[in-house]
Design an enzyme around this catalytic site. Structure first.
Site: not given
Ligand code: GLN
Length: 487
Positions: A81, A156, A180
């Site tokens: 990532k 994400s 994410s």
């Molecule tokens: N979707 C969640 C957010 O927008 C979690 C994102 C993540 O785990 N990085 O914060």
């Protein structure tokens, strides 16, 4: 042969490379070939590290041919990532503000992977600074779901999930702050795991919300995730929240049977709004595990309903502090301004996307004097109650089963203009981060339109082996992981 290579699991691939039936260069070439064909449709990568990967692979092959000791996953390509640093390689966080930023050092996980001779095939797309559930917040492009190119891959870590699902990489790393890793794994039909907070060093992971962030593996099989987890785990003095506890041999633990395993089914996770087909797939999965000797019982996690609200105070608060460093002076992008303040304002105004700005404003507000106690202070207290819910539950059960996400992957654009709807995508994954416990998503079926469904298994702190073992036996007794998207 090329197709064979793509079908091997990471463990199989490593064994072939070690036995010299196949070289790492051949494996990397097969994956690069796949990327060439598939990436224009899926858009999982921000950067493909073609030259670097081939060179790394050649070095590993040489080491093996000279009979030198190599790591357990030696020669296997891995996608990373794009919020983890690899020396000399761009690291963008899918943000304009870091567009030309080149990493000056290796993240702790990267150092470990290098020592174990894995090969970095590319950096994957994400929601800007890991804020989102669909990769639509990337400043560069939206990654597509390999099962249906009109749908989101989740987020994400959508790029990492899609790269593994579409066989552009056998394994990948993601980061999980509120879901994410697990939510995109569920959307893309692969395995994704968030380890216990403190299990894997966050050194060199670009911070979003430091008390919640954790790096973890993506793979097509549980065995591969177990192996990758072992490779990246362990104490690191450079991360003050890293915990010094022994790392078990997860792959040996997998094989132990499920007789007597106590599974909790939290009533707060089987609610209105849960997609019917998702619910059915999860219920079928529960039966499979019962037939393997596990005992299920209903449990309650009463503070669950506050998790999303608490998360959207704590995560933006920490993000607003962490992102203060992108000011046009220290990193990446700088806009011109007549004076210092104007330069700051223009840099941040143009460098950050809408969601990142929204979070910075929310966080700055909740931390401001006068509001701190009412928002941030209160959220921290409720966070403790959420953690205690799990402590109580784990007195009675060994693992907890839930759906990973309330719905399968949705259409690109469906929730892009409605942040509150988007925030609900993580309703089942967020509590795990707030409590600091480990969680995994494993494929458990498909909807009638062919979209994957994920089963989430949550475990006690530092008992990753329990959730891996549960998921492993489930996988062994089902066929979902054998399906590939036709992309
Ligand atoms: N979707 C969640 C957010 O927008 C979690 C994102 C993540 O785990 N990085 O914060």
């Amino acid at each position: 042969m090329e197709n064979n290579i793509l079908n091997f699991t990471a463990v199989q691939l490593a064994n072939k490379i070690k036995a010299k039936e196949l070289s790492s260069v051949e494996a990397v070439k097969a994956y690069l070939g796949r990327i060439e064909k598939t990436e224009p449709k899926v858009k999982a990568f921000v950067t493909v590290l073609e030259e670097q990967a081939l060179k790394q692979a050649k070095d590993v092959d040489e080491k093996i041919s000279k009979g030198k000791a190599v790591g357990e996953l030696a020669g296997v390509p891995i996608a990373i990532k794009d919020n983890m640093l690899i020396t000399g390689t761009p690291c963008t966080c899918s943000s304009k503000i870091l567009k030309n930023y080149v990493s000056p050092y290796d993240a702790a996980v990267i150092e470990k992977l290098k020592k174990q001779d894995l090969v970095f095939i590319g950096k994957t797309n994400l929601d800007e600074f890991a804020m989102g559930s669909s990769t639509e917040n990337s400043a560069f492009c939206t990654t597509k779901n390999p099962w249906n190119l009109e749908c989101i891959p989740g987020g994400s870590s959508g790029g990492s999930a899609a790269s593994v699902s579409s066989r552009m990489a056998p394994i990948a790393l993601g980061s999980d702050t509120g879901g994410s890793i697990r939510q995109p794994a569920s959307c893309c039909g692969v395995v994704g795991m968030k380890p216990t907070y403190g299990r894997v060093s966050r050194y060199g992971l670009i911070a979003f919300a430091s008390s919640l962030d954790q790096i973890g593996p993506f793979s097509r099989t549980i065995e591969d995730s177990a192996m990758l987890l072992k490779t990246i785990s362990g104490y690191d003095a450079k991360d003050s929240t890293s915990v010094d506890v022994p790392v078990p041999d997860y792959n040996a633990e997998l094989k132990k049977d499920l007789k007597g395993l106590r599974i909790g089914l939290p009533r707060e996770y089987f609610i209105k709004g849960l997609d019917k087909e998702v619910e059915q797939s999860v219920k079928n999965a529960i039966k499979v595990l019962e037939n393997l000797g596990a005992k299920t019982e209903e449990i309650t996690l009463p503070y669950t309903e506050y998790a999303v609200a608490v998360y959207y105070i704590i995560a933006p608060s920490e993000a607003s502090a962490n992102l203060a460093r992108y000011d046009g002076v220290k990193f990446g992008f700088r806009a011109h301004g007549e004076d210092l303040l104007e330069m700051y304002e223009k840099t941040r105004g143009r460098g950050f996307g809408a969601e990142v700005k929204r979070r910075i404003m929310l966080g700055t507000y909740s931390l401001s004097s006068g509001y701190y106690e009412a928002y941030y202070g209160k959220a921290q207290k409720v966070r403790t109650l959420i953690r205690r819910d799990f402590e109580e539950a784990f007195k009675k059960v060994d693992v907890i089963l839930t759906p990973t996400a309330p719905t399968p992957a949705f259409k690109i654009g469906d929730k892009a203009d409605d942040p509150l709807q988007m925030y609900l995508s993580d309703i089942f994954t967020i509590s795990c981060n707030l409590a600091g416990i480990p969680g995994i998503s494993v494929p458990c079926g498909f909807t009638s339109n062919g979209l994957p469904v994920g089963l989430q298994v949550l475990g006690k702190p530092f008992k990753e082996e329990d959730i891996l073992k549960t998921a492993y036996h489930y996988e062994k007794n089902t066929e979902w992981h054998k399906r590939y998207p036709e992309v």
